[in-house]
Design a protein around this motif. Structure first.
Motif, PDB file in Angstrom:
ATOM      1  N   LYS A  94     -13.672 -19.717  20.314  1.00 48.52           N
ATOM      2  CA  LYS A  94     -14.764 -19.111  19.537  1.00 48.52           C
ATOM      3  C   LYS A  94     -15.840 -20.150  19.235  1.00 48.52           C
ATOM      4  N   MET A 100     -20.726 -24.179  18.906  1.00 47.02           N
ATOM      5  CA  MET A 100     -20.168 -24.998  17.814  1.00 47.02           C
ATOM      6  C   MET A 100     -19.349 -26.135  18.435  1.00 47.02           C
ATOM      7  N   SER A 159      -7.589 -22.530  10.240  1.00 41.98           N
ATOM      8  CA  SER A 159      -8.689 -22.104  11.103  1.00 41.98           C
ATOM      9  C   SER A 159      -9.376 -20.848  10.598  1.00 41.98           C
ATOM     10  N   SER A 160      -8.581 -19.834  10.240  1.00 36.54           N
ATOM     11  CA  SER A 160      -9.181 -18.557   9.867  1.00 36.54           C
ATOM     12  C   SER A 160      -8.148 -17.661   9.226  1.00 36.54           C
ATOM     13  N   PRO A 161      -8.549 -16.860   8.225  1.00 35.77           N
ATOM     14  CA  PRO A 161      -7.616 -15.855   7.704  1.00 35.77           C
ATOM     15  C   PRO A 161      -7.196 -14.874   8.798  1.00 35.77           C
ATOM     16  N   ASP A 162      -8.006 -14.748   9.834  1.00 28.60           N
ATOM     17  CA  ASP A 162      -7.678 -13.826  10.926  1.00 28.60           C
ATOM     18  C   ASP A 162      -6.499 -14.309  11.764  1.00 28.60           C
ATOM     19  N   ARG A 184     -10.663 -25.347   3.163  1.00 27.31           N
ATOM     20  CA  ARG A 184     -11.789 -25.048   4.037  1.00 27.31           C
ATOM     21  C   ARG A 184     -11.260 -24.364   5.291  1.00 27.31           C
ATOM     22  N   PHE A 185     -12.060 -23.434   5.806  1.00 28.29           N
ATOM     23  CA  PHE A 185     -11.679 -22.677   7.000  1.00 28.29           C
ATOM     24  C   PHE A 185     -12.468 -23.171   8.215  1.00 28.29           C
ATOM     25  N   GLY A 186     -11.831 -23.148   9.364  1.00 26.38           N
ATOM     26  CA  GLY A 186     -12.546 -23.409  10.611  1.00 26.38           C
ATOM     27  C   GLY A 186     -12.313 -24.796  11.136  1.00 26.38           C
TER      28      GLY A 186
ATOM     29  N   TYR B 157     -20.962 -15.063  12.064  1.00 22.11           N
ATOM     30  CA  TYR B 157     -20.480 -16.212  11.287  1.00 22.11           C
ATOM     31  C   TYR B 157     -20.591 -15.956   9.792  1.00 22.11           C
ATOM     32  N   SER B 160     -16.977 -18.801   4.544  1.00 22.57           N
ATOM     33  CA  SER B 160     -15.610 -18.709   4.035  1.00 22.57           C
ATOM     34  C   SER B 160     -15.424 -17.412   3.272  1.00 22.57           C
ATOM     35  N   ARG B 184     -16.312 -15.773  13.223  1.00 21.12           N
ATOM     36  CA  ARG B 184     -15.754 -17.113  13.008  1.00 21.12           C
ATOM     37  C   ARG B 184     -16.158 -17.595  11.625  1.00 21.12           C
ATOM     38  N   PHE B 185     -15.248 -18.340  10.993  1.00 20.36           N
ATOM     39  CA  PHE B 185     -15.499 -18.865   9.648  1.00 20.36           C
ATOM     40  C   PHE B 185     -15.809 -20.360   9.720  1.00 20.36           C
ATOM     41  N   GLY B 186     -16.679 -20.795   8.808  1.00 21.84           N
ATOM     42  CA  GLY B 186     -16.896 -22.236   8.655  1.00 21.84           C
ATOM     43  C   GLY B 186     -18.168 -22.701   9.304  1.00 21.84           C
TER      44      GLY B 186
END
Lengths: 260, 260
Positions: A94, A100, A159-162, A184-186, B157, B160, B184-186
């Motif tokens: 992603k 990114m 990375s992600s709640p997903d 922190r996420f990601g 995006y 969070s 995507r998060f972050g």
């Protein structure tokens, strides 16, 4: 015997770095040039670059170590008599697909099913972590985890709640991470690299596959950290999808207790 | 009159780039060297670096444009007769505090309360977006949003789930983003930079303050995108905390409808 073993590991480390060079070259050619993407059945987007990078690494391994096995995310398993190379050409697809620079290439070398050498290669950042019995390095310099011993002081990543398919797993992570100094996420594989350099303290995930986590093991462990599944067992090719990495054994133990 | 106005904007753009140079110099000295952190009342971690960077930028502005106003995250508001500079020395403090190179410095220049020039400066990535009536540039090259017109095809995006204080806001975002091609998060301010370069298509957030979003407006709009609050109103110093940025007006309209 010890000397010859050590020499062999040195050779493997140097070759793993060659593989990472190759991955960096290929992925840099695609990154931010790929505007189209498809979806795999598991919903993870994949690109032509994925296959090109893994193919290039596979070709180098087959030429240099024809007796070794290879397990790649894209091209599957090829049995061998010697060591086993486990490859994830693009971890963080992603990120890759959205320009990114946090995608990475993961390279693990296993002997007797145990990860001995691991590489977290970050092509777009020109950063590379290599973990081996000789220690963990970040761009050639010694890399160590932080001294954090408690969740209350920990900087926590996921990375992600997903990526928590089970609501119960999410609740366990959520409860623990809310006790931490920050969450922190990601980040995908980069989170473990940050941990190996002492920049964060705890990483917890619930949907990693062997090619996602095997390379992380030598990087984290040889930097002073601990990485296991959520039950505290070592990560092997047969481990499930739950991974926890901590800067110190004390933090690891406390986090396991709070998770469980 | 038009020529003199144009000349003035060119001068402002050049000066904003000087401010960004200064911010990059200071933040690079602190990044990955700051291992301690404190908590502010609002739970956002803050560092000595924050104050050093804002102080350095403020000194340059006071010297060059003594009649201008300044509003900074750390040092508050100083009234002036001319333009207004709005500064966020470190956007993405959690990134900054965890060695993650996604923190940025935000610089906005407003005339008659409207953001005219904006800078998204990413010190650790050596990347800079500048938006102005002359267009948006990414490291000096023209930067354009994607042509994405529908949420189903959009790469979405947000920073969070923790930045949606209202459960209702989270549910609105969650529902919309699950319809998208990927989420995507972050990323904090970097998300809007990625959008301005066509790498992602939609960014939705619910807890931004004026120094977080004012610099984004010229960057996104002059790259071809649309950025407003969740009601579709332009962002001003008095806007609330809800921000939506889209690559095209069609995508923006559809996303607003699905949010509401």
């Amino acid at each position: 015997v010890e000397n010859s073993q050590h020499a062999a590991v040195t050779e493997i480390i140097a070759f793993a770095a060659e593989l990472a060079d190759e991955a960096r070259k290929h992925s840099s050619a695609y990154f931010r040039n790929v505007m189209e993407f498809e979806r795999k059945a598991d919903e993870s987007p994949v690109t032509i670059a994925d296959k090109a990078i893994e193919g290039a690494m596979r070709a180098l391994i087959e030429e240099r170590y024809p007796d070794h096995g290879i397990f790649g995310e894209e091209t599957g398993f090829t049995a061998g008599d010697g060591g086993l190379w486990v490859l994830d050409p693009i971890d963080g697809t992603k990120s890759f697909l959205t320009g990114m620079p946090l995608y990475g290439t993961l390279i693990a070398y296993l002997e007797s099913s145990a990860p001995l050498v691991g590489v977290i290669e970050m092509p777009a950042l020109a950063e590379r972590w290599i973990g081996s019995p000789s220690g963990t390095t970040f761009n050639g310099r010694v890399s160590r985890t932080s001294t954090c011993r408690s969740v209350a002081e920990a900087r926590v990543y996921t990375s992600s709640p997903d990526f928590f398919p089970s609501p119960d797993d999410w609740q366990r992570f959520d409860r623990l991470s809310r006790m931490a100094a920050l969450r922190r996420f990601g980040g995908d594989c980069y989170q473990y690299a940050l941990l190996a350099s002492g920049y964060c303290d705890l990483v917890i995930e619930a949907s990693l596959l062997p090619y996602d986590f095997l390379a992380l093991v030598p990087v984290v462990e040889n930097a002073g950290g601990v990485i296991t599944d959520w039950g505290g067992s070592p990560l092997t090719v047969n481990s499930g999808e739950h991974v926890i990495a901590a800067a110190t054994p004390w933090l690891h133990e406390q986090a396991l207790r709070l998770l469980g």
